[in-house]
Design a protein around this motif. Structure first.
Motif, PDB file in Angstrom:
ATOM      1  N   LEU A 155       2.567  -1.997   7.048  1.00  0.00           N
ATOM      2  CA  LEU A 155       2.076  -2.246   5.721  1.00  0.00           C
ATOM      3  C   LEU A 155       1.272  -1.303   4.712  1.00  0.00           C
TER       4      LEU A 155
ATOM      5  N   ASP B 134       3.631   1.836   4.079  1.00  0.00           N
ATOM      6  CA  ASP B 134       4.629   1.412   2.737  1.00  0.00           C
ATOM      7  C   ASP B 134       3.688   1.401   1.459  1.00  0.00           C
ATOM      8  N   ALA B 135       2.527   0.785   1.716  1.00  0.00           N
ATOM      9  CA  ALA B 135       1.722   0.696   0.352  1.00  0.00           C
ATOM     10  C   ALA B 135       1.342   2.070  -0.123  1.00  0.00           C
TER      11      ALA B 135
ATOM     12  N   CYS C  21       0.467  -0.191  -5.560  1.00  0.00           N
ATOM     13  CA  CYS C  21       1.831  -0.287  -4.713  1.00  0.00           C
ATOM     14  C   CYS C  21       2.644  -1.362  -5.421  1.00  0.00           C
TER      15      CYS C  21
ATOM     16  N   ASN D  61       2.327  -4.735  -5.124  1.00  0.00           N
ATOM     17  CA  ASN D  61       2.546  -6.023  -4.252  1.00  0.00           C
ATOM     18  C   ASN D  61       0.961  -6.561  -3.937  1.00  0.00           C
TER      19      ASN D  61
ATOM     20  N   ARG E 177       0.246  -9.248  -2.648  1.00  0.00           N
ATOM     21  CA  ARG E 177       0.383  -9.863  -1.210  1.00  0.00           C
ATOM     22  C   ARG E 177       0.021  -9.179  -0.351  1.00  0.00           C
ATOM     23  N   GLN E 178       0.674  -7.953  -0.016  1.00  0.00           N
ATOM     24  CA  GLN E 178       0.626  -6.920   0.545  1.00  0.00           C
ATOM     25  C   GLN E 178      -0.716  -6.285   0.995  1.00  0.00           C
ATOM     26  N   ARG E 179      -1.301  -6.092  -0.273  1.00  0.00           N
ATOM     27  CA  ARG E 179      -2.732  -5.746  -0.235  1.00  0.00           C
ATOM     28  C   ARG E 179      -3.589  -6.699   0.578  1.00  0.00           C
TER      29      ARG E 179
END
Length: 209
Positions: free
Chosen positions: A84, A87-88, A135, A137, A139-141
């Motif tokens: 995660l 990618d971020a 990034c 996103n 939700r990703q953070r």
């Protein structure tokens, strides 16, 4: 989730992360409902949310307890974090504005001179969150923050990691340099290596206890 349950989630999460509720401690619904002045329905929703975040385990006959970190947990947490966070930062670097970079550089300098564990922890979190902020996103953070909290709630783990701040600062410097050069691949590679440095420390601490 309604606002009452969400408020309870925030309070319980702070109690777990802050060590007021220790590993293996039972979450007694009646006592907690009285403490927060809520019914058991939003309280149960809150506990279920904390289970999804990995902070709580729910057993059929025992109820909910604060989760204890295992070797397997450490492996799974850091496997996910490398995916995660790598990618971020990869995607964030491509969109990062000069203001965000300047703030990250300032936080990096402040971290170098921080004298308390509390301040070091705050600045370390802010440094990484700034570098992931573009990034695209949320939700990703959010998932990244939740995974980090699962490790940082253990005071001894967090303190040991913060003891490594001088060596981690070298890694931070390299990551920041890659970001300023807009080298997304290098930033991702260095971030993953940085997380794996922390993984080894945490895994060793868990193995020794």
């Amino acid at each position: 989730m309604d606002s009452t349950a969400n408020t309870v989630v925030i309070s319980l999460r702070e109690m777990i992360v802050g060590g007021q509720l220790g590993s293996g401690e039972r979450l007694v619904e009646r006592d907690l409902a009285d403490r927060f002045g809520v019914s058991r329905i939003p309280l149960r929703e809150a506990i279920q949310q904390l289970e999804r975040e990995g902070l709580v385990e729910i057993f059929r006959n025992r109820g909910a307890v604060v989760r204890t970190l295992t070797d397997s947990d450490v492996s799974e947490i850091y496997d996910l974090r490398t995916l995660l966070e790598g990618d971020a930062i990869y995607r964030s670097v491509k969109r990062m504005d000069e203001e965000t970079l300047a703030r990250a550089e300032l936080v990096h300098r402040l971290l170098e001179s921080a004298t308390t564990k509390l301040r070091q922890g705050e600045l370390n979190r802010e440094f990484h969150e700034l570098l992931y902020s573009q990034c695209g996103n949320e939700r990703q953070r959010k998932a990244i923050r939740e995974l980090r909290a699962q490790v940082e709630r253990y005071e001894r783990l967090q303190d040991t990691l913060l003891d490594e701040t001088p060596s981690f600062q070298v890694e931070h410097e390299e990551i920041l340099h890659a970001c300023t050069q807009r080298n997304a691949r290098e930033a991702r590679s260095l971030t993953i290596a940085h997380l794996n440095s922390a993984r080894k420390i945490v895994a060793q601490l868990i193995a020794d206890n």
